[in-house]
Design an enzyme around this catalytic site. Structure first.
Site, PDB file in Angstrom:
ATOM      1  N   ARG A   1      15.917   0.472 113.549  1.00 35.34           N
ATOM      2  CA  ARG A   1      15.164  -0.213 112.496  1.00 35.34           C
ATOM      3  C   ARG A   1      13.960   0.630 112.097  1.00 35.34           C
ATOM      4  O   ARG A   1      13.236   1.146 112.952  1.00 35.34           O
ATOM      5  CB  ARG A   1      14.697  -1.595 112.964  1.00 35.34           C
ATOM      6  CG  ARG A   1      15.875  -2.520 113.288  1.00 35.34           C
ATOM      7  CD  ARG A   1      15.438  -3.906 113.691  1.00 35.34           C
ATOM      8  NE  ARG A   1      16.587  -4.691 114.134  1.00 35.34           N
ATOM      9  CZ  ARG A   1      16.507  -5.933 114.615  1.00 35.34           C
ATOM     10  NH1 ARG A   1      15.338  -6.529 114.702  1.00 35.34           N
ATOM     11  NH2 ARG A   1      17.602  -6.575 115.005  1.00 35.34           N
TER      12      ARG A   1
ATOM     13  N   ARG B   1       7.971  -2.759 119.948  1.00 38.30           N
ATOM     14  CA  ARG B   1       8.498  -2.593 118.592  1.00 38.30           C
ATOM     15  C   ARG B   1       8.826  -1.118 118.367  1.00 38.30           C
ATOM     16  O   ARG B   1       7.927  -0.311 118.127  1.00 38.30           O
ATOM     17  CB  ARG B   1       7.472  -3.084 117.564  1.00 38.30           C
ATOM     18  CG  ARG B   1       8.024  -3.256 116.157  1.00 38.30           C
ATOM     19  CD  ARG B   1       6.958  -3.789 115.209  1.00 38.30           C
ATOM     20  NE  ARG B   1       6.490  -5.106 115.602  1.00 38.30           N
ATOM     21  CZ  ARG B   1       7.108  -6.245 115.285  1.00 38.30           C
ATOM     22  NH1 ARG B   1       8.194  -6.222 114.541  1.00 38.30           N
ATOM     23  NH2 ARG B   1       6.617  -7.413 115.674  1.00 38.30           N
TER      24      ARG B   1
ATOM     25  N   GLU C   1       8.546 -12.818 121.584  1.00 36.69           N
ATOM     26  CA  GLU C   1       9.956 -13.008 121.237  1.00 36.69           C
ATOM     27  C   GLU C   1      10.855 -12.026 121.977  1.00 36.69           C
ATOM     28  O   GLU C   1      10.581 -10.831 122.048  1.00 36.69           O
ATOM     29  CB  GLU C   1      10.150 -12.823 119.735  1.00 36.69           C
ATOM     30  CG  GLU C   1      11.605 -13.014 119.288  1.00 36.69           C
ATOM     31  CD  GLU C   1      11.859 -12.533 117.866  1.00 36.69           C
ATOM     32  OE1 GLU C   1      13.019 -12.225 117.563  1.00 36.69           O
ATOM     33  OE2 GLU C   1      10.888 -12.438 117.083  1.00 36.69           O
TER      34      GLU C   1
ATOM     35  N   SER D   1      16.486 -14.221 119.259  1.00 38.34           N
ATOM     36  CA  SER D   1      16.518 -15.125 118.117  1.00 38.34           C
ATOM     37  C   SER D   1      17.963 -15.570 117.934  1.00 38.34           C
ATOM     38  O   SER D   1      18.854 -14.729 117.770  1.00 38.34           O
ATOM     39  CB  SER D   1      16.012 -14.402 116.864  1.00 38.34           C
ATOM     40  OG  SER D   1      15.763 -15.300 115.817  1.00 38.34           O
TER      41      SER D   1
ATOM     42  N   ARG E   1      12.855  -5.187 125.578  1.00 34.63           N
ATOM     43  CA  ARG E   1      11.821  -6.217 125.780  1.00 34.63           C
ATOM     44  C   ARG E   1      12.018  -6.937 127.117  1.00 34.63           C
ATOM     45  O   ARG E   1      11.059  -7.366 127.742  1.00 34.63           O
ATOM     46  CB  ARG E   1      11.826  -7.211 124.624  1.00 34.63           C
ATOM     47  CG  ARG E   1      11.335  -6.591 123.322  1.00 34.63           C
ATOM     48  CD  ARG E   1      10.992  -7.623 122.269  1.00 34.63           C
ATOM     49  NE  ARG E   1      10.494  -6.996 121.048  1.00 34.63           N
ATOM     50  CZ  ARG E   1       9.895  -7.633 120.060  1.00 34.63           C
ATOM     51  NH1 ARG E   1       9.741  -8.950 120.137  1.00 34.63           N
ATOM     52  NH2 ARG E   1       9.469  -6.990 118.991  1.00 34.63           N
TER      53      ARG E   1
END
Length: 426
Positions: free
Chosen positions: A264, A279, A351, A354, A393
């Site tokens: 990403r 991130r 987070e 999801s 994560r």
């Protein structure tokens, strides 16, 4: 994408529901296009009927020996007008389709209404954050102590937002992914897949990343051939396995899982989580995808979320579950639960997964259907996806929650079989 019939018959209701997501629908533009479409279509249908009548008259006139030249000229003129009408209709429809591709999904009635993440609703918590009797170190500092996390080496290779993992930390990262895959395939009924990391534009359009989120993707242009994109998540490749298919009812539910790297660009994330592994441009994820009958998708969402939660429970990592509000949901979701794991150095939940029900939003783009045995007709399936989990994560959470005063890391009990008997990483 949304059903075009909704825009024709319930335009204002659609606009109101999208407004709850913070999306402003250009109702006037759509109404104008629809009026033009109807006018052109009516004119075209009238022309076609008139042309058919003229064509019939030609045969009758010819049988009577009459001059058919005027009739032939009339038919030829109408053919030209019909061709022009078709071109205009195609242009109007293309504009309507382009609008449809930019519209987010409609939130389910059970989704809390809100403008931002501040309006998300906590559903439940599991576990209690540990009280440390020493100064907490973040995962970057812990990685430096063991030498297992090297951001400088990664920057030399690739720039910012990358990491090099070494030794026991690299093995712990691999152990987490293997543990997750084994859990989902062995206990949760998913079938493991290995899929391409490079896909073409139609696959990304099918799951909703294109055209709206192209700036978030890494694109590889190829002269004379279709462009490639690096997958932002295995959701893209797994979900598109059913694109263009008509599935038998006996095949459902499909439960697919894959461990892949994800890529990403993090466009718009400048300055956010610049330290460490939270991130990054490249990270690993174990992705779960389900393809189900429409009537069972909400039930499937609860099951999918529970599957992701089980990973955290077995790792004994405290977490909470949030029901995302309308303004914070992803583009293609009708309902989403976020799992947030406790990160001690930040003294908050972050987070880590999801889990979303996309309804028939992706299926309509992909033309993914099943044959309903009650009607015998093909109908759109519902698709769901969720992280089970984001491996990097999860590594961050394990390093920080299992740290000891000297900077060593205890290995979670469930991961010891994957670590060759190693109990502590020093």
């Amino acid at each position: 994408m949304l059903d075009s019939k909704l825009l024709r018959g319930q335009l204002q209701e659609v606009a109101d529901r999208l407004a709850s997501r913070g999306f402003s629908l250009d109702v006037a533009r759509i109404e104008s296009l629809e009026e033009r479409r109807k006018a052109v279509q009516t004119r075209t249908e009238q022309l076609q009927a008139e042309r058919n009548a003229r064509s019939k008259s030609i045969g009758q006139a010819k049988a009577k020996g009459e001059d058919i030249a005027p009739l032939m000229a009339d038919v030829e003129r109408m053919a030209g007008e019909l061709a022009a009408g078709k071109t205009e209709l195609d242009a109007i429809q293309a504009e309507l389709d382009a609008i449809l591709l930019t519209l987010p999904n409609l939130p389910d009635a059970s989704v809390p209404v809100g403008a931002s993440e501040d309006d998300n609703v906590e559903v439940r918590r599991w576990g209690t954050p540990q009280a440390f009797d020493f100064e907490i170190k973040d995962h970057v500092a812990l990685g430096e102590i063991s030498g297992g996390l090297d951001f400088e080496a990664a920057a030399k290779l690739s720039g910012a937002r990358f990491a090099v993992l070494r030794g026991p930390i690299a093995r712990l990262h691999r152990a987490l992914a293997q543990f997750m895959i084994n859990l989902h395939t062995g206990e949760h009924g998913y079938e493991e897949h290995y899929t391409p990391y490079l896909v073409q534009a139609p696959a990304l359009q099918g799951t909703g990343q294109l055209p709206k989120f192209e700036e978030d993707l890494f694109k590889i242009s190829r002269e004379g051939e279709a462009d490639f994109y690096l997958i932002p998540t295995a959701e893209v490749s797994l979900t598109n396995l059913v694109a263009g298919e008509i599935l038998d009812a006996k095949q459902l539910p499909l439960k697919l899982v894959a461990h892949t790297p994800c890529f990403r660009s993090e466009a718009g994330a400048s300055g956010r989580d610049t330290r460490g592994m939270i991130r990054q441009h490249q990270f690993d994820k174990v992705e779960m995808v389900q393809v189900v009958e429409p009537s069972k998708s909400m039930e499937a969402l609860e099951g999918l979320t529970a599957n992701a939660e089980r990973v955290l429970q077995l790792l004994e990592l405290p977490y909470r579950v949030l029901a995302l509000c309308t303004g914070d949901m992803g583009f293609g979701a009708v309902k989403t639960y976020d799992l947030e794991v406790w990160v001690p150095s930040q003294d908050k939940y972050r987070e880590i997964s999801s889990c979303s029900n996309c309804g028939d939003f992706q299926a309509r783009r992909m033309q993914a259907r099943w044959r309903n045995p009650e009607t015998g007709k093909p109908e759109l399936v519902h698709t769901l996806n969720g992280s089970g989990l984001a491996v990097g994560r999860t590594l961050v959470a394990v390093l920080e929650n299992y740290q000891q005063a000297d900077g060593s890391i205890r290995v979670p009990q469930v991961l010891k079989p994957y670590m060759g008997g190693v109990e502590v990483i020093r």
